[in-house]
Design a protein around this motif. Sequence first.
Motif, PDB file in Angstrom:
ATOM      1  N   ASP A 213       0.850  -1.198   0.000  1.00 32.57           N
ATOM      2  CA  ASP A 213       0.000   0.000   0.000  1.00 32.57           C
ATOM      3  C   ASP A 213       0.887   1.250   0.000  1.00 32.57           C
ATOM      4  N   LEU A 214       1.520   1.512  -1.137  1.00 32.49           N
ATOM      5  CA  LEU A 214       2.540   2.551  -1.208  1.00 32.49           C
ATOM      6  C   LEU A 214       2.123   3.701  -2.116  1.00 32.49           C
ATOM      7  N   MET A 215       2.606   4.906  -1.783  1.00 35.98           N
ATOM      8  CA  MET A 215       2.410   6.049  -2.658  1.00 35.98           C
ATOM      9  C   MET A 215       3.094   5.779  -4.003  1.00 35.98           C
ATOM     10  N   PRO A 216       2.520   6.253  -5.129  1.00 42.61           N
ATOM     11  CA  PRO A 216       1.445   7.238  -5.219  1.00 42.61           C
ATOM     12  C   PRO A 216       0.036   6.663  -5.190  1.00 42.61           C
ATOM     13  N   HIS A 217      -0.128   5.338  -5.373  1.00 43.21           N
ATOM     14  CA  HIS A 217      -1.497   4.819  -5.402  1.00 43.21           C
ATOM     15  C   HIS A 217      -2.041   4.565  -4.015  1.00 43.21           C
ATOM     16  N   GLY A 218      -1.124   4.431  -3.028  1.00 44.75           N
ATOM     17  CA  GLY A 218      -1.555   4.064  -1.692  1.00 44.75           C
ATOM     18  C   GLY A 218      -1.239   5.105  -0.646  1.00 44.75           C
ATOM     19  N   ARG A 219      -1.172   4.645   0.610  1.00 44.62           N
ATOM     20  CA  ARG A 219      -1.080   5.568   1.741  1.00 44.62           C
ATOM     21  C   ARG A 219       0.323   5.762   2.286  1.00 44.62           C
ATOM     22  N   TYR A 220       1.210   4.804   2.047  1.00 46.91           N
ATOM     23  CA  TYR A 220       2.456   4.767   2.809  1.00 46.91           C
ATOM     24  C   TYR A 220       3.684   5.104   1.971  1.00 46.91           C
ATOM     25  N   THR A 221       4.757   5.460   2.684  1.00 44.54           N
ATOM     26  CA  THR A 221       6.027   5.816   2.054  1.00 44.54           C
ATOM     27  C   THR A 221       7.010   4.650   2.161  1.00 44.54           C
ATOM     28  N   ALA A 222       8.168   4.833   1.518  1.00 45.27           N
ATOM     29  CA  ALA A 222       9.216   3.813   1.576  1.00 45.27           C
ATOM     30  C   ALA A 222       9.706   3.598   3.009  1.00 45.27           C
ATOM     31  N   VAL A 223       9.689   4.642   3.811  1.00 37.33           N
ATOM     32  CA  VAL A 223      10.107   4.514   5.211  1.00 37.33           C
ATOM     33  C   VAL A 223       9.138   3.618   5.974  1.00 37.33           C
ATOM     34  N   ASP A 224       7.845   3.753   5.686  1.00 35.04           N
ATOM     35  CA  ASP A 224       6.852   2.882   6.319  1.00 35.04           C
ATOM     36  C   ASP A 224       7.063   1.432   5.912  1.00 35.04           C
ATOM     37  N   LEU A 225       7.410   1.210   4.637  1.00 38.95           N
ATOM     38  CA  LEU A 225       7.678  -0.151   4.166  1.00 38.95           C
ATOM     39  C   LEU A 225       8.872  -0.735   4.904  1.00 38.95           C
ATOM     40  N   ASP A 226       9.910   0.043   5.079  1.00 38.96           N
ATOM     41  CA  ASP A 226      11.091  -0.425   5.798  1.00 38.96           C
ATOM     42  C   ASP A 226      10.730  -0.844   7.228  1.00 38.96           C
ATOM     43  N   ARG A 227       9.931  -0.028   7.897  1.00 40.37           N
ATOM     44  CA  ARG A 227       9.533  -0.346   9.271  1.00 40.37           C
ATOM     45  C   ARG A 227       8.645  -1.587   9.327  1.00 40.37           C
ATOM     46  N   ALA A 228       7.849  -1.792   8.301  1.00 41.41           N
ATOM     47  CA  ALA A 228       6.915  -2.917   8.291  1.00 41.41           C
ATOM     48  C   ALA A 228       7.612  -4.253   8.067  1.00 41.41           C
ATOM     49  N   GLY A 229       8.764  -4.219   7.437  1.00 38.60           N
ATOM     50  CA  GLY A 229       9.477  -5.460   7.135  1.00 38.60           C
ATOM     51  C   GLY A 229      10.266  -5.400   5.844  1.00 38.60           C
ATOM     52  N   GLY A 230      10.058  -4.330   5.103  1.00 37.85           N
ATOM     53  CA  GLY A 230      10.871  -4.056   3.926  1.00 37.85           C
ATOM     54  C   GLY A 230      10.678  -5.014   2.769  1.00 37.85           C
ATOM     55  N   SER A 231      11.658  -4.989   1.875  1.00 40.27           N
ATOM     56  CA  SER A 231      11.575  -5.804   0.666  1.00 40.27           C
ATOM     57  C   SER A 231      11.624  -7.297   0.996  1.00 40.27           C
ATOM     58  N   ARG A 232      12.253  -7.662   2.119  1.00 42.91           N
ATOM     59  CA  ARG A 232      12.245  -9.076   2.519  1.00 42.91           C
ATOM     60  C   ARG A 232      10.819  -9.572   2.755  1.00 42.91           C
ATOM     61  N   LEU A 233       9.999  -8.716   3.358  1.00 42.00           N
ATOM     62  CA  LEU A 233       8.616  -9.110   3.615  1.00 42.00           C
ATOM     63  C   LEU A 233       7.843  -9.251   2.301  1.00 42.00           C
ATOM     64  N   VAL A 234       8.060  -8.323   1.379  1.00 44.43           N
ATOM     65  CA  VAL A 234       7.426  -8.435   0.054  1.00 44.43           C
ATOM     66  C   VAL A 234       7.851  -9.736  -0.618  1.00 44.43           C
ATOM     67  N   ALA A 235       9.149 -10.025  -0.577  1.00 45.93           N
ATOM     68  CA  ALA A 235       9.656 -11.247  -1.199  1.00 45.93           C
ATOM     69  C   ALA A 235       9.091 -12.489  -0.532  1.00 45.93           C
TER      70      ALA A 235
END
Length: 490
Positions: free
Chosen positions: A234-256
Motif C-alpha cells: 500500500d505505497l504512494m502514489p497509489h496508496g497511503r504509505y512511504t518507503a520509510v513505512d515499508l522499511d519499518r513494516a518489514g521491507g523488501s524481505r517481507l514483500v519477497a
Amino acid sequence: MEINTIAISDVATMGSEGMKTSLVSREVIADSIELVALGHQLDALVTIVGCDKTIPAAAMAHARLNIPGVIVYSGSILPGEWRGSPVTVASVFEAVGAHAAGRLSDVDLAELEASACPGAGACGGQYTANTMAMALEFLGLSPLGSAGPPALDPRRERVAAEAGRLVLDVLADGRTPDRILTPGAFANAIAAGAATAGSTNLVLHLLALAREAGVPLELGDFDAISARTPVIADLMPHGRYTAVDLDRAGGSRLVASRLAEAGLLDTGQLTVTGRSLGEEAAGAREQPGQDVVVPVSRPLEPQGGLVVLHGNLAPEGCVVKVAGLSRLRHTGPARVFEREETAMSAVQSGGIAAGDVVVIRGEGPRGGPGMREMLGVTAALVGRGLGDRVALLTDGRFSGATRGLMAGHVAPEAAAGGPIGLLRDGDPVTFDVRERTLRVELTAAELAARTGEWRPLEDRYRTGVMAKYRALVGSASDGAVLTVPEKVRP
C-alpha cells in the motif's frame, strides 16, 4: 580507488528543457563506470547509487563489465509532514495544479513546499528510485533488504560496511553478473514492481538492462507477469504509505516472503550474497500489526500495477500504471500538443476539460531527444481535479509519482513515424485496459492519408551529446538503448 560520475536531478529539471538530459544521463553514467573499470582494470567494484538513472545505469555497467560487484542504494528520504499528513515531493507537483485552479492559496503552497523534503535521500514513495532499488534486490545485484534503511538512518553505515566485506567474498567466489542476471531473475524483478505498483520506468530500464545482459525480455513479459501478480504493498502514489513505512513494516524481505509463499517468485535464483532469493526472503521479519504489506490472499488489487496496451496508436506498445484506477476505459477527443510546455500551459489556464484525451508527442527518445518525464502535466491535472476525468498519452515518459489513466512510452514515437504523429485535435481516442488496446477511431485508410503531413519541431540539438544520442537511440519498446550503426560494426 574511489571514483565519481555525473548525475542529473529529476526534481530540479522536471518540467524544463533540462529534463531531456535525464534519460541521456543513464547512458553517460553507464559508459563512465564501464570506462573507469576497463581503464583501471578493476577486479571488482561496489557502486553506490541514488536517484532514478544512477540505479539502472550502474546495473547496465555491471552487466557489460561482468566482473564481481555489489550495488548499494543510498536510501530514501524521510517523509515530510503537512497538517498532520505525510507528504513527498509528488505532493508539491500536484499542489501546483491545485494552486492554479484556485484550490490552494499562495501561503498553503509555500508551506507545503517547505515541508515536503525534510532531508537527504531519494523521493519517498514507490516512485522510480525506490522501484528500481527494489528491482535490483530481486534481480540479485543488491543484497535483499539493503535498500530499506532511509538515507539518514544510522543503519546505512552498516549496509555500506557489509557491502565492502561482501564484495571480497563475491570476488573470491567469482560471482559475476552473468551468473545472476537470468530470465528468472528478471521475472522476479518484474513481479516486485507489479506487487508494489511501482514506476513505469521499471519497464524501460529492465528492457535496457536485459539487452546489456543478453537476456531475452519483451514488453509482453511485463504484462503477463503483472497479470498474475497481485498488488500487496500500500505505497504512494497509489496508496497511503512511504518507503520509510515499508522499511519499518518489514521491507523488501517481507514483500519477497509474501510472493515466495504464493509461488510468485523463482526462489532458486542466485543473488550477490551467494544465497538464493528464497533463502534471503526466509529472513523476513514483520512488524506486528503493520498493514503496509498485505497477504497475497487478501490483495489490495488482484493484478499488478503495470499494463501494456497495443493498437493503431501504439503498434509496438505503450505502458500504463493501473494501480488505484477504477476507470479502465475512456473515450474522448484528442487535445494534441507538440511539446510538454504547451500542454502544461493548457492545463494551467483551464484549457483541458473533463473527457479530453491529452496527447503530448515529439517527446520520445529520438524526438525529445531524451524522453522527458511528464510529472508536471500529470500532477497538475490531478491537482485541478481532472485526474480521474481525463486520459493522457505520450511518446515520452512518466515519473514514478504519476497517477491516473496515462499511457507512456507510446511506440513507435512520432519522430520515428509513429501513428501518434498523425493525430489531430478532436480525433476520438479510446483507452481500453481490459482489452489492452489504445486506438484512434479512424480507418487505416484515413491514417495512411495523413502520413507524411506531420512535421517534427525544429531540431535544437545539432552537435554534442544530445545530437549523438538522437542519432543512436532506439525505440522505447526496446528500452531506449543506444545501438551501434551497422556500418561500423565488426
